[in-house]
Design an enzyme around this catalytic site. Structure first.
Site, mmCIF file in Angstrom:
data_model
loop_
_atom_site.group_PDB
_atom_site.id
_atom_site.type_symbol
_atom_site.label_atom_id
_atom_site.label_comp_id
_atom_site.label_asym_id
_atom_site.label_seq_id
_atom_site.Cartn_x
_atom_site.Cartn_y
_atom_site.Cartn_z
ATOM 1 N N HIS A 112 0.509 4.405 -2.654
ATOM 2 C CA HIS A 112 0.226 5.799 -2.303
ATOM 3 C C HIS A 112 1.576 6.750 -2.557
ATOM 4 O O HIS A 112 1.176 7.753 -2.964
ATOM 5 C CB HIS A 112 -0.150 5.836 -0.735
ATOM 6 C CG HIS A 112 -1.400 5.513 -0.415
ATOM 7 N ND1 HIS A 112 -2.374 5.780 0.751
ATOM 8 C CD2 HIS A 112 -2.335 4.952 -1.092
ATOM 9 C CE1 HIS A 112 -3.475 5.522 0.776
ATOM 10 N NE2 HIS A 112 -3.374 4.693 -0.325
ATOM 11 N N ASN A 114 -3.867 8.762 4.758
ATOM 12 C CA ASN A 114 -2.634 8.079 5.200
ATOM 13 C C ASN A 114 -2.508 8.225 6.764
ATOM 14 O O ASN A 114 -2.031 7.268 7.154
ATOM 15 C CB ASN A 114 -1.319 8.841 4.598
ATOM 16 C CG ASN A 114 -1.226 8.327 3.100
ATOM 17 O OD1 ASN A 114 -1.416 7.314 2.803
ATOM 18 N ND2 ASN A 114 -0.834 9.327 2.386
ATOM 19 N N ARG A 158 0.829 -1.287 0.110
ATOM 20 C CA ARG A 158 0.054 0.109 0.018
ATOM 21 C C ARG A 158 0.892 1.195 -0.048
ATOM 22 O O ARG A 158 0.601 2.165 -0.834
ATOM 23 C CB ARG A 158 -0.779 0.156 1.125
ATOM 24 C CG ARG A 158 -1.928 1.230 1.250
ATOM 25 C CD ARG A 158 -3.181 0.934 2.117
ATOM 26 N NE ARG A 158 -4.153 1.955 2.221
ATOM 27 C CZ ARG A 158 -4.415 2.803 3.105
ATOM 28 N NH1 ARG A 158 -3.761 2.702 4.299
ATOM 29 N NH2 ARG A 158 -5.129 3.734 2.919
ATOM 30 N N HIS A 179 -6.498 -6.000 -2.348
ATOM 31 C CA HIS A 179 -7.470 -6.005 -1.088
ATOM 32 C C HIS A 179 -7.597 -7.404 -0.756
ATOM 33 O O HIS A 179 -8.566 -7.452 -0.034
ATOM 34 C CB HIS A 179 -8.525 -5.220 -1.207
ATOM 35 C CG HIS A 179 -8.558 -3.682 -1.292
ATOM 36 N ND1 HIS A 179 -9.441 -2.710 -1.474
ATOM 37 C CD2 HIS A 179 -7.204 -2.852 -0.854
ATOM 38 C CE1 HIS A 179 -8.773 -1.371 -1.390
ATOM 39 N NE2 HIS A 179 -7.656 -1.681 -0.852
HETATM 40 C C1 HEM Z 1 -8.997 1.444 -6.080
HETATM 41 C C2 HEM Z 1 -8.833 2.419 -5.229
HETATM 42 C C3 HEM Z 1 -8.482 2.034 -3.764
HETATM 43 C C4 HEM Z 1 -9.084 2.450 -2.619
HETATM 44 C C5 HEM Z 1 -10.475 3.542 -2.512
HETATM 45 C C6 HEM Z 1 -8.508 2.237 -1.298
HETATM 46 C C7 HEM Z 1 -8.712 2.125 -0.219
HETATM 47 C C8 HEM Z 1 -8.261 1.455 1.019
HETATM 48 C C9 HEM Z 1 -8.641 1.847 2.242
HETATM 49 C C10 HEM Z 1 -9.776 2.884 2.784
HETATM 50 C C11 HEM Z 1 -7.820 0.937 2.947
HETATM 51 C C12 HEM Z 1 -7.986 0.686 4.616
HETATM 52 C C13 HEM Z 1 -7.000 1.716 5.264
HETATM 53 C C14 HEM Z 1 -7.303 1.890 6.687
HETATM 54 O O1 HEM Z 1 -8.474 1.417 7.184
HETATM 55 O O2 HEM Z 1 -6.687 2.152 7.500
HETATM 56 C C15 HEM Z 1 -7.210 0.159 2.090
HETATM 57 C C16 HEM Z 1 -6.105 -0.897 2.533
HETATM 58 C C17 HEM Z 1 -5.315 -1.512 1.765
HETATM 59 N N1 HEM Z 1 -5.192 -1.183 0.497
HETATM 60 FE FE1 HEM Z 1 -5.991 -0.148 -0.677
HETATM 61 N N2 HEM Z 1 -7.492 1.315 -1.829
HETATM 62 C C18 HEM Z 1 -7.528 1.322 -3.402
HETATM 63 C C19 HEM Z 1 -6.648 0.759 -4.028
HETATM 64 C C20 HEM Z 1 -5.486 -0.025 -3.567
HETATM 65 C C21 HEM Z 1 -4.320 -0.551 -4.311
HETATM 66 C C22 HEM Z 1 -4.029 -0.026 -5.806
HETATM 67 C C23 HEM Z 1 -3.379 -1.179 -3.704
HETATM 68 C C24 HEM Z 1 -2.190 -1.888 -3.999
HETATM 69 C C25 HEM Z 1 -1.913 -2.222 -5.126
HETATM 70 C C26 HEM Z 1 -4.006 -1.394 -2.427
HETATM 71 C C27 HEM Z 1 -3.740 -1.943 -1.394
HETATM 72 C C28 HEM Z 1 -4.017 -2.000 -0.136
HETATM 73 C C29 HEM Z 1 -3.777 -2.832 0.969
HETATM 74 C C30 HEM Z 1 -2.880 -3.951 0.968
HETATM 75 C C31 HEM Z 1 -4.521 -2.451 2.092
HETATM 76 C C32 HEM Z 1 -4.118 -3.229 3.838
HETATM 77 C C33 HEM Z 1 -3.324 -2.291 4.068
HETATM 78 C C34 HEM Z 1 -2.729 -2.792 5.575
HETATM 79 O O3 HEM Z 1 -3.241 -3.927 6.143
HETATM 80 O O4 HEM Z 1 -1.898 -2.044 6.234
HETATM 81 N N3 HEM Z 1 -5.237 -0.672 -2.408
HETATM 82 N N4 HEM Z 1 -7.243 0.706 0.977
#
Ligand code: HEM
Ligand SMILES: *[C@@H]1O[C@H](CO)[C@@H](O)[C@H](O)[C@H]1NC(C)=O
Ligand SMILES: *[C@@H]1O[C@H](CO)[C@@H](O)[C@H](O)[C@H]1NC(C)=O
Ligand SMILES: *[C@@H]1O[C@H](CO)[C@@H](O)[C@H](O)[C@H]1NC(C)=O
Ligand SMILES: *[C@@H]1O[C@H](CO)[C@@H](O)[C@H](O)[C@H]1NC(C)=O
Ligand SMILES: *[C@@H]1O[C@H](CO)[C@@H](O)[C@H](O)[C@H]1NC(C)=O
Length: 344
Positions: free
Chosen positions: A68, A96, A64, A194
């Site tokens: 970002h 973030n 992530r 995700h």
């Molecule tokens: C398409 C639009 C996307 C949105 C709206 C989005 C939004 C989010 C949100 C809201 C979270 C949870 C954050 C939290 O609760 O603290 C999250 C977690 C995560 N996102 Fe996305 N995301 C997107 C695309 C991506 C992409 C492109 C990747 C990587 C290639 C990604 C990888 C991750 C990962 C692995 C997590 C979990 C991180 C952790 O456990 O620390 N996301 N995302």
């Protein structure tokens, strides 16, 4: 003896080679560190494996960070800079702050690399390498990571406000991706990250992302959300409860990189609005929904697309011009800008 004219010729060749290797148009390459830091990949991998022993979530958190970073000013390590007077860091912006994590592990990777080959491997490249290793160690595909990014000297707090948001509809998500030359396939494939990691209750039970209690201000749950999954989430995330409580993004296999993100969406168990939009919105029909269907039915298809889309994402505005970038010694600070140094 080398004649003066051939010496001139050699000098010209060197100038051209220098421009090619370091000029603004330089391309990233797989073997960028082969001679300058041949063990870079293995060094990163060992630090990640060690970190994972006490933090099963770290692989998800690291990919992530790369996302970002790349979506704001291109992949230039801008996310990693700490706030200094006059420049607020991206890491403190709403997408973030209290959410992006793994920064100490990036520091540990940087320290290990500085020990082996000082001043060589950029922080932006560390994020790209760490993302690939994290996916592989979680059961996902590998790919040839392209390298040679330099680190930028600024963090763009304002720019990071435009990161894809969990309440974005499909049209907005498509726009945010296409602005970076990323396609519908990239959007659907990259969202497949995700398949692992965690998400806070605030992203499903509050404000503009409230799918459990007040969807779009209706005072009702999101009608698309599978009712059994809604009941499960409502237990974990009560109305007006603690928004920081963590949930699995993919409850079926929380730490494994597989296609279950898509099989969840197929049965209306996408966690975020932005996840379910890819399949269920009116705009998804004939656009992203068939891609979700394809990945839900073929993990091979998902893995192949994911690998290519990660390369595409890693190619967003690569910073390779040495007059604009550098290899940071410390991922949190611009070189030669230690605290207090400006006050003289
Ligand atoms: C398409 C639009 C996307 C949105 C709206 C989005 C939004 C989010 C949100 C809201 C979270 C949870 C954050 C939290 O609760 O603290 C999250 C977690 C995560 N996102 Fe996305 N995301 C997107 C695309 C991506 C992409 C492109 C990747 C990587 C290639 C990604 C990888 C991750 C990962 C692995 C997590 C979990 C991180 C952790 O456990 O620390 N996301 N995302
Ligand atoms: C980031 O979160 C912390 C709480 O952990 C808070 O004190 C701080 O004000 C937040 N920063 C911004 C810029 O909102
Ligand atoms: C998507 O969101 C944008 C921005 O909020 C809005 O202007 C647009 O009307 C929405 N589109 C659909 C189809 O809901
Ligand atoms: C997208 O592609 C266009 C045309 O090739 C190019 O001019 C532009 O810089 C690219 N944008 C990004 C963010 O890579
Ligand atoms: C539900 O959301 C709407 C729109 O955001 C808001 O005006 C309303 O106060 C919310 N209802 C409750 C009970 O929180
Ligand atoms: C909210 O949940 C987080 C994560 O589980 C926890 O660290 C924190 O202490 C909780 N806060 C309150 C006020 O219970």
């Amino acid at each position: 003896m080398v004649s003066s004219s051939s010496r001139q010729a050699i000098a010209c060749v060197l100038v051209v080679a220098t421009l090619c290797l370091h000029g603004a148009t330089a391309q990233l390459s797989e073997g960028y560190y082969d001679s300058t830091c041949p063990d870079a990949y293995d060094i990163v991998k060992q630090v990640l494996i060690d970190a994972h022993e006490s933090d099963t979530r770290i692989y998800a958190s690291l990919i992530r960070l790369h996302f970002h970073d790349c979506f704001v000013q291109g992949c230039d390590g801008s996310l990693l800079l700490d706030t200094v007077p006059g420049m607020q860091s991206e890491k403190e912006s709403p997408p973030n702050n209290n959410s992006a994590r793994g920064f100490p592990v990036v520091d540990a990777v940087k320290a290990a690399l500085e020990g082996a080959c000082p001043g060589v491997v950029s922080c932006a490249d560390i994020l790209a390498i760490a993302a690939e290793i994290s996916v592989v160690l979680s059961g996902g595909p590998s790919w040839a990571v392209l390298l040679g990014r330099l680190d930028g000297k600024t963090s763009d707090f304002t720019g990071s406000l435009n990161l894809p948001a969990p309440f974005d509809n499909l049209t907005t998500l498509q726009k945010k991706f296409s602005d970076l030359n990323l396609s519908d396939v990239d959007l659907v494939a990259l969202s497949g990250a995700h398949t692992f990691g965690r998400v806070q209750c605030r992203n499903v039970a509050a404000g503009r992302t409230d799918r459990l209690y007040n969807y779009s201000g209706t005072n009702m749950p999101d009608p698309t959300l599978d009712s059994a999954y809604r009941d499960f989430l409502s237990q974990r995330c009560p109305r007006n409860g603690n928004g920081s409580v963590l949930n699995d993004l993919d409850p079926t296999t929380p730490d494994t990189f597989d296609k279950n993100y898509y099989t969840n969406i197929e049965v209306n168990r996408g966690f975020l609005i932005s996840d379910q939009e890819l399949k269920s919105s009116a705009e998804a029909q004939g656009t992203t929904a068939p891609i979700v269907d394809q990945f839900a039915s073929s993990q091979d298809a998902f893995f192949a697309s994911f690998a290519q889309s990660m390369i595409n994402m890693g190619n967003i505005k690569p910073l390779t011009d040495p007059s604009l970038g550098e290899v940071r010694a410390n991922c949190r600070k611009v070189n030669g800008n230690q605290e207090g140094r400006d006050i003289m």
